[in-house]
Scaffold this active site. Structure first.
Site, PDB file in Angstrom:
ATOM      1  N   TYR A 211      -4.576  35.721  21.304  1.00 52.41           N
ATOM      2  CA  TYR A 211      -5.806  34.940  21.207  1.00 52.41           C
ATOM      3  C   TYR A 211      -6.705  35.353  20.052  1.00 52.41           C
ATOM      4  O   TYR A 211      -7.802  34.822  19.899  1.00 52.41           O
ATOM      5  CB  TYR A 211      -6.582  35.030  22.527  1.00 52.41           C
ATOM      6  CG  TYR A 211      -5.770  34.569  23.708  1.00 52.41           C
ATOM      7  CD1 TYR A 211      -5.270  33.272  23.762  1.00 52.41           C
ATOM      8  CD2 TYR A 211      -5.481  35.427  24.763  1.00 52.41           C
ATOM      9  CE1 TYR A 211      -4.508  32.843  24.838  1.00 52.41           C
ATOM     10  CE2 TYR A 211      -4.724  35.004  25.843  1.00 52.41           C
ATOM     11  CZ  TYR A 211      -4.238  33.721  25.873  1.00 52.41           C
ATOM     12  OH  TYR A 211      -3.478  33.293  26.935  1.00 52.41           O
ATOM     13  N   SER A 278      -4.155  38.196  31.840  1.00 49.92           N
ATOM     14  CA  SER A 278      -3.342  37.013  31.595  1.00 49.92           C
ATOM     15  C   SER A 278      -2.161  37.384  30.692  1.00 49.92           C
ATOM     16  O   SER A 278      -1.374  38.265  31.022  1.00 49.92           O
ATOM     17  CB  SER A 278      -4.210  35.907  30.999  1.00 49.92           C
ATOM     18  OG  SER A 278      -3.536  34.668  31.003  1.00 49.92           O
ATOM     19  N   TYR A 279      -2.024  36.733  29.537  1.00 47.48           N
ATOM     20  CA  TYR A 279      -0.955  37.115  28.613  1.00 47.48           C
ATOM     21  C   TYR A 279      -1.136  38.573  28.176  1.00 47.48           C
ATOM     22  O   TYR A 279      -0.165  39.304  27.990  1.00 47.48           O
ATOM     23  CB  TYR A 279      -0.953  36.196  27.397  1.00 47.48           C
ATOM     24  CG  TYR A 279       0.325  36.257  26.594  1.00 47.48           C
ATOM     25  CD1 TYR A 279       1.294  35.268  26.728  1.00 47.48           C
ATOM     26  CD2 TYR A 279       0.573  37.296  25.703  1.00 47.48           C
ATOM     27  CE1 TYR A 279       2.485  35.327  25.998  1.00 47.48           C
ATOM     28  CE2 TYR A 279       1.740  37.362  24.972  1.00 47.48           C
ATOM     29  CZ  TYR A 279       2.697  36.370  25.126  1.00 47.48           C
ATOM     30  OH  TYR A 279       3.877  36.442  24.408  1.00 47.48           O
ATOM     31  N   ASP A 404      -5.799  32.763  41.591  1.00 52.48           N
ATOM     32  CA  ASP A 404      -5.318  33.021  40.235  1.00 52.48           C
ATOM     33  C   ASP A 404      -4.007  32.267  40.048  1.00 52.48           C
ATOM     34  O   ASP A 404      -3.036  32.503  40.765  1.00 52.48           O
ATOM     35  CB  ASP A 404      -5.114  34.528  40.062  1.00 52.48           C
ATOM     36  CG  ASP A 404      -4.445  34.906  38.756  1.00 52.48           C
ATOM     37  OD1 ASP A 404      -4.377  34.046  37.855  1.00 52.48           O
ATOM     38  OD2 ASP A 404      -4.000  36.064  38.652  1.00 52.48           O
ATOM     39  N   HIS A 434      -8.344  32.457  37.895  1.00 54.62           N
ATOM     40  CA  HIS A 434      -7.837  33.242  36.773  1.00 54.62           C
ATOM     41  C   HIS A 434      -8.965  33.954  36.021  1.00 54.62           C
ATOM     42  O   HIS A 434      -8.789  35.084  35.568  1.00 54.62           O
ATOM     43  CB  HIS A 434      -7.052  32.323  35.839  1.00 54.62           C
ATOM     44  CG  HIS A 434      -6.141  33.040  34.898  1.00 54.62           C
ATOM     45  ND1 HIS A 434      -5.133  33.888  35.329  1.00 54.62           N
ATOM     46  CD2 HIS A 434      -6.072  33.039  33.539  1.00 54.62           C
ATOM     47  CE1 HIS A 434      -4.497  34.379  34.279  1.00 54.62           C
ATOM     48  NE2 HIS A 434      -5.041  33.883  33.191  1.00 54.62           N
TER      49      HIS A 434
END
Length: 718
Positions: A211, A278-279, A404, A434
């Site tokens: 990101y 997350s990622y 989530d 999330h």
């Protein structure tokens, strides 16, 4: 002239416990005085006018300044809930006590929790005066507090003598292009504590992100002030890194190489902790699966899981997930791509493989590659870090929530690491989606004011202090699991997850002696069903039952009310009698379904919901499976039409109290429009198929085919 002798109230601005600046909130203007906390050489600075159009601080300081007079004119002592004229609903939350700095008088204040919306800014009020503002997120926090009132705020959590103190400046070493084993170079930004001696080495906090390595970096720099190096890297193919962007595929090897590079640096003591969500959570587990000895601790928020358990092929289906995919289509994230008003039309484009070309007018290479691998082959195996589970032996703290949409990732990770390192694993599970720890309501489903915690960033620092610096702060002696009981709205602790006291109990699908023809005909019972007819419905992929979500929100597992959806003819519902006493569950949920289809392939979805006295049916958990993958994701097997098959369906975890008078409901259907692309029922390639057929679906629930859901029941006194 406005910079001279400004008047107003001075507030200290703290980012994760570090004093960033002083703000002077006037009636019309705001002045600020940065503390130079990042500088190697401290200097005295005077207040300067803060331009309103510059987003220097995370808090909307001009808005807060303008409303300060309004809030201070209210009588907070007279009510439990306040609705100021300028908007917002505040509820009396926590009482705090302390003394004003330099004074002896004991004071009492209240935290007022803001209800509604995401990222609420709470108020702390003492004697009808706002003395502080508090904003928390997924691992960071901001406190804006009047000088002298620090002890009446969450800043007291940072006063623990065993925490690494913020005593360093920040030295930016700039960008390094770090070579991976195949020669690809990844853009890597480095900061170290200022003023280190030539022979002084420090541990490192590492984030690897798709990101943008400089995104919101201010949230992570406090680690440097507390004596850690900070390394943030663009993952392969993202931002300024070389290589091809294929989500998940290269993260094990690239993580391993990056850890080795850090350990070789002259400022590194060889110990690395990884952080992120997350990622940025997934890359931690991928790196851990390399067995790299330099990875000493991870703090994993809402981690993405493995492809067929989580994304993008959950249960063998193809998840819609297009908002994230469109956002990540180019090398740099495009958040604007999330917001569309034509998602329903986009999801109908066929073949699925060509959606980017037909909607965006261009190919998304990683989407094309996904579509070229219909089954769980070697390509997908490269994203499955669990095949190296025996290598994952690193102290790990996990954070996730009941809603989530990557919750399965946390379940997978917990199962591995708690088996390998049970004494050095901890987990917090909240009533969160999330964007964990950022709201007290999700889609009009309210939780308690305690749904937002003020301690997550303190907790992550304590974790790294213990396992990277060796500080004996006792984290390994604290409860292994903290979880939020929905319905009771209280935090619970347990020595295990699922809680050891939870008893997996089968609730059987049953009928009232005839095939279901409308919602509410089916029963949910503890008794094993006897002989009874199957229930039947038609599944039309062109008119699939909806999964209630807003793709533009990029939150895909929200606790919506499915009462209207359950009235559809293609949704079977099985509901308990009204409960005579409350029933509590906490743990992992799963279902066993005996079903037959007239089609060669189809999908099955099972959903658990809590039905109140008014008939509202609030989603708690669900799971989905593509029939051809019922035995194996790597070796699909099409159906024999009409043949009864047994399906094991993994569902999301939850802790919930079904209150007295409520009912427990299980819904079964074959469509999850908006969540996954409806199965065309043809048995053809899901990515390239353009035709559909209507399937006749049969759900069996008799003595030989006891379809049921497994619920982890807690003793009544839990």
């Amino acid at each position: 002239m406005e910079n001279k002798q400004p008047s107003g109230q001075v507030f200290g601005y703290y980012q994760s416990g570090v004093h960033i600046a002083d703000l002077l909130l006037g009636k019309e203007r705001v002045w600020h005085r940065p503390t130079d906390w990042e500088s190697e050489e401290k200097s005295e600075r005077s207040f300067e006018l803060l331009a309103e159009d510059k987003a220097v601080y995370e808090l909307p300081v001009y808005e807060l300044s303008r409303r300060l007079g309004e809030w201070n004119a209210l009588d907070w002592s007279a009510v439990e809930e306040m609705h100021p004229p300028g908007g917002g609903c505040y509820q009396r939350h926590e009482r705090v006590e302390g003394t004003l700095s330099g004074e002896q008088e004991h004071k009492q204040a209240w935290v007022w929790a803001l209800r509604g919306g995401a990222m609420p800014i709470d108020l702390i009020v003492c004697d009808n005066e706002v003395i502080a503002f508090v904003l928390t997120g997924r691992g960071d926090s901001v406190v804006l507090v009047q000088e002298g009132w620090e002890s009446m705020t969450p800043l007291v959590l940072w006063q623990d003598a065993q925490l690494s103190a913020a005593r360093y400046g920040v030295k930016h070493l700039g960008r390094h292009d770090v070579a991976m084993r195949d020669g690809i170079k990844l853009a890597t930004e480095v900061w170290i504590p200022a003023g280190l001696q030539p022979d002084e080495r420090v541990p490192t906090i590492l984030l690897r992100t798709p990101y943008g390595r400089m995104d919101a970096i201010f949230r992570r720099l406090p680690f440097v002030a507390r004596g850690y190096a900070l390394v943030v890297q663009d993952t392969r193919g993202r931002e300024d890194s070389e290589g091809e962007w294929i989500p998940l595929v290269h993260e094990r090897e690239d993580g391993d190489d990056t850890l080795n590079w850090i350990a070789e640096q002259p400022w590194s003591d060889g110990a690395v902790g990884m952080l992120g969500g997350s990622y940025v959570g997934y890359v931690q587990w991928a790196a851990a699966a390399s067995g790299n000895p330099h990875l000493k601790a991870i703090f994993s928020y809402v981690t993405v899981g493995t492809p067929y358990i989580d994304i993008p092929r959950k249960g063998g289906t193809i998840l819609t997930g297009l908002s994230w995919i469109f956002m990540m289509a180019e090398k740099r994230r495009n958040v604007a791509a999330l917001s569309r008003d034509d998602w329903s039309e986009v999801l109908k484009v066929r073949p699925i493989k060509e959606i980017p070309q037909k909607v965006l007018g261009k190919e998304i290479p990683f989407w094309t590659k996904w579509m070229e691998h219909p089954d769980g082959d070697d390509f997908w195996a490269r994203s499955d870090w669990k095949q190296f589970a025996d290598q994952v032996k690193v102290p790990a703290f996990l954070v996730s929530g009941w809603y989530d949409d990557n919750g399965m990732g946390t379940s997978e990770a917990w199962e591995v690491v708690s088996q390998n390192m049970p004494e050095h694993t901890r987990m917090i599970l909240g009533p969160w989606y999330h964007k964990a720890n950022t709201t007290r309501e999700i889609h009009h489903v309210p939780f308690g004011n305690n749904a937002i915690r003020y301690d997550l960033d303190v907790t992550q620092l304590r974790w790294f202090d213990r396992y990277l610096k060796g500080i004996e702060n006792g984290v390994e002696h604290e409860p292994r699991v903290q979880y939020y009981m929905v319905g009771e709205n209280e935090w619970k602790t347990s020595s295990a997850w699922p809680p050891a006291e939870a008893q997996q109990t089968a609730f059987y699908l049953s009928s009232h002696g005839q095939a279901n023809t409308s919602a509410g005909d089916g029963a949910l019972t503890l008794a094993t069903p006897g002989e009874q007819p199957a229930d039947t419905y038609l599944f039309d992929p062109l008119d699939a039952a909806p999964y209630l979500l807003d793709l533009s929100e990029n939150e895909n597992c929200v606790p919506e009310n499915y009462a209207e959806v359950e009235k559809r003819q293609d949704v079977l519902v099985y509901t308990s009698e009204p409960l005579q006493e409350a029933v509590a569950i906490a743990g992992e949920i799963s279902a066993v379904l005996y079903a037959a289809s007239s089609a060669r392939d189809t999908d099955w979805l099972v959903r658990l919901s809590d039905v109140d006295e008014a008939g509202n049916s609030i989603r708690l958990s669900d799971g989905i499976i593509c029939a051809r993958y019922r035995h194996s994701f790597s070796e699909p097997q099409l159906l024999e039409p009409g043949q009864i098959e047994r399906y094991e369906i993994r569902m999301g975890k939850i802790a919930n109290i079904f209150q007295k008078g409520h009912r427990i409901r299980v819904a079964v259907t074959s469509g999850a429009e908006n969540f996954s692309f409806p199965n065309p029922n043809t048995g053809g390639n899901l990515a390239t198929e353009t035709e559909t057929v209507v399937a006749t679906q049969h759900i069996y629930h008799d003595e030989r085919h006891p379809s049921h859901i497994r619920l982890p029941l807690l003793p009544v006194n839990q």
